[in-house]
Design an enzyme around this catalytic site. Structure first.
Site, short mmCIF file in Angstrom:
data_model
loop_
_atom_site.label_atom_id
_atom_site.label_comp_id
_atom_site.label_asym_id
_atom_site.label_seq_id
_atom_site.Cartn_x
_atom_site.Cartn_y
_atom_site.Cartn_z
N LYS A 190 4.03 18.35 -1.62
CA LYS A 190 4.39 16.97 -1.94
C LYS A 190 5.81 16.73 -1.47
O LYS A 190 6.65 17.65 -1.52
CB LYS A 190 4.33 16.75 -3.46
CG LYS A 190 4.08 15.31 -3.84
CD LYS A 190 2.58 15.00 -3.79
CE LYS A 190 2.27 13.59 -4.17
NZ LYS A 190 0.84 13.30 -4.19
N VAL A 195 -7.83 -2.43 -11.90
CA VAL A 195 -8.85 -2.71 -10.87
C VAL A 195 -8.18 -2.99 -9.52
O VAL A 195 -8.46 -3.97 -8.86
CB VAL A 195 -9.81 -3.86 -11.29
CG1 VAL A 195 -10.80 -3.37 -12.33
CG2 VAL A 195 -9.04 -5.08 -11.81
N ASN A 252 -6.95 -0.86 -5.83
CA ASN A 252 -7.72 -0.35 -4.69
C ASN A 252 -8.94 0.46 -5.13
O ASN A 252 -10.05 0.23 -4.68
CB ASN A 252 -6.83 0.53 -3.81
CG ASN A 252 -5.76 -0.29 -3.13
OD1 ASN A 252 -6.01 -1.40 -2.68
ND2 ASN A 252 -4.54 0.23 -3.08
#
Ligand code: NAD
Length: 344
Positions: free
Chosen positions: A78, A176, A178
């Protein structure tokens, strides 16, 4: 400008600092046993360097576990960029970050995460090939993440409610955007009953516009979401939402959603288990996007990426069976399975 290598939390840590343009980048590589470390690039505010390192190493480890159980040939990494107060030149900033990624010789491959976007990935690609999620590589991670979550919900409903289909199954979706939006469309198609919530009215409206029967959907205020009686609570917003405050309110049989780091800590996973709520471990159920960004740039067909993503349901079935047999929480079983692949 400097470039140092240290070790922290089982990760190799690479840092790059350019005080002239405010680029302070940390790349944490947790494991390359299965292949080059793959993981997104975050560019957000951090209260301190220590906090940023903690975030990078925790997320890198999570990526190793996710890739291991998704069966892809990547390790976990990361990158964290401590967001400057202002960008003098955002293109140059990300091109320089690309040079830093390139300097690691392919041991780390970067992608989009919080605070970065496709245009940033394009800028990074001017300096390195070790980037995915650019405008040109054809990846659509959210679609595959939603596909994996749907398979996970089917597997959980089968294990917990002994049902082969989702007709009439009540799913509450928190967030709600992607993923949650795409999930809502698929669930509606399969006859599930939907309740949805989002802190953004615009996102909520966008989701409703894409549904065939928006009038049949219950809209829930964000603060009221936890105690809605339902079959499946699907967290698709932020992490840390299964915690001491939300746990007593939950009135569901299954928790299965896309959000990363849903458990605020491991004891919350144990509490879910003790309450008989079946938990689909986050890094297992939400691996579809990682599968997409890993395989599409390698030339794997969309059909095969979909097949691999649907396999998430099979992995979860194994976790649910073992959890029942061994009387252990699902997140603990998933960790054991990932560690078995990574460390033996
Ligand atoms: P997104 O930003 O498009 O959508 C998240 C939505 O959640 C937003 O609309 C936001 O307004 C809403 N939200 C945030 N807090 C909320 C709350 N308390 N109550 C209700 N709504 C809330 O993000 P996304 O790409 O859909 O990802 C959703 C989650 O899944 C994130 O946690 C992300 O880290 C995780 N995830 C995403 C992917 C992917 O491919 N996009 C892959 C793995 C994990």
């Amino acid at each position: 400008m400097n470039n140092t290598v240290t070790h922290a939390n089982s990760c190799t840590l690479h840092t790059h600092n350019n005080p002239h343009n405010g680029l302070f980048a940390i790349i944490a590589i947790h494991s390359t046993k299965l292949g080059p470390a793959l993981g997104g690039c975050r560019c957000i505010d951090y209260p301190s360097t220590e906090y940023a390192i903690e975030d990078a190493t925790r997320l890198a480890k999570g990526m190793s576990y996710k890739a291991a159980l998704a069966g892809i040939s990547h390790g976990g990494g990361k990158s964290v960029l401590i967001r400057p107060k202002e960008f003098k030149d955002r293109h140059a900033y990300f091109e320089e970050f690309g040079e830093f990624v390139e300097s690691l010789g392919g041991s780390y491959i970067t992608s989009v995460d919080s605070g970065t976007n496709i245009a940033d990935m394009d800028d990074i690609s001017h300096s390195t090939t070790h980037v995915c999620g650019t405008r040109h590589d054809g990846c659509t991670p959210s679609i595959y993440t939603a596909m994996g979550v749907l398979e996970g919900i089917k597997a959980a409903v089968k294990a917990k409610l002994h049902r082969q289909d989702l007709e009439g199954i009540h799913v509450v979706i928190q967030g709600v955007g992607n993923v949650g939006g795409a999930l809502a469309i698929s669930l509606e198609r399969l006859g599930a009953k939907l309740s949805i919530s989002d802190i953004s009215d615009t996102t909520l409206d966008h989701c409703l516009q894409q549904l065939k029967h928006p009038g049949s959907v219950n809209i829930i205020a964000p603060d009221d979401i936890y105690n809605v009686p339902c079959d499946v609570f699907s967290p698709c917003g932020l992490g840390g939402i299964i915690n001491q405050q939300s746990l007593p309110q939950l009135d569901c049989k299954i928790v299965a959603g896309s959000a990363n780091n849903q458990l605020s800590n491991d004891s919350d996973g144990l509490h879910l288990h003790e309450r008989g709520i079946l938990y689909a471990p986050d890094y297992v159920i939400n691996a579809g996007g990682l599968i997409d960004v890993s395989l599409i740039p390698q030339g794997v067909s969309e059909q095969d990426v979909a097949l691999k993503t649907k396999n998430i349901g099979t992995t979860l079935e194994e976790i649910f069976v073992r959890s029942e047999k061994e009387s252990k929480a699902c997140h603990a079983i998933a960790n054991e399975m990932a560690e078995n692949i990574l460390y033996h």
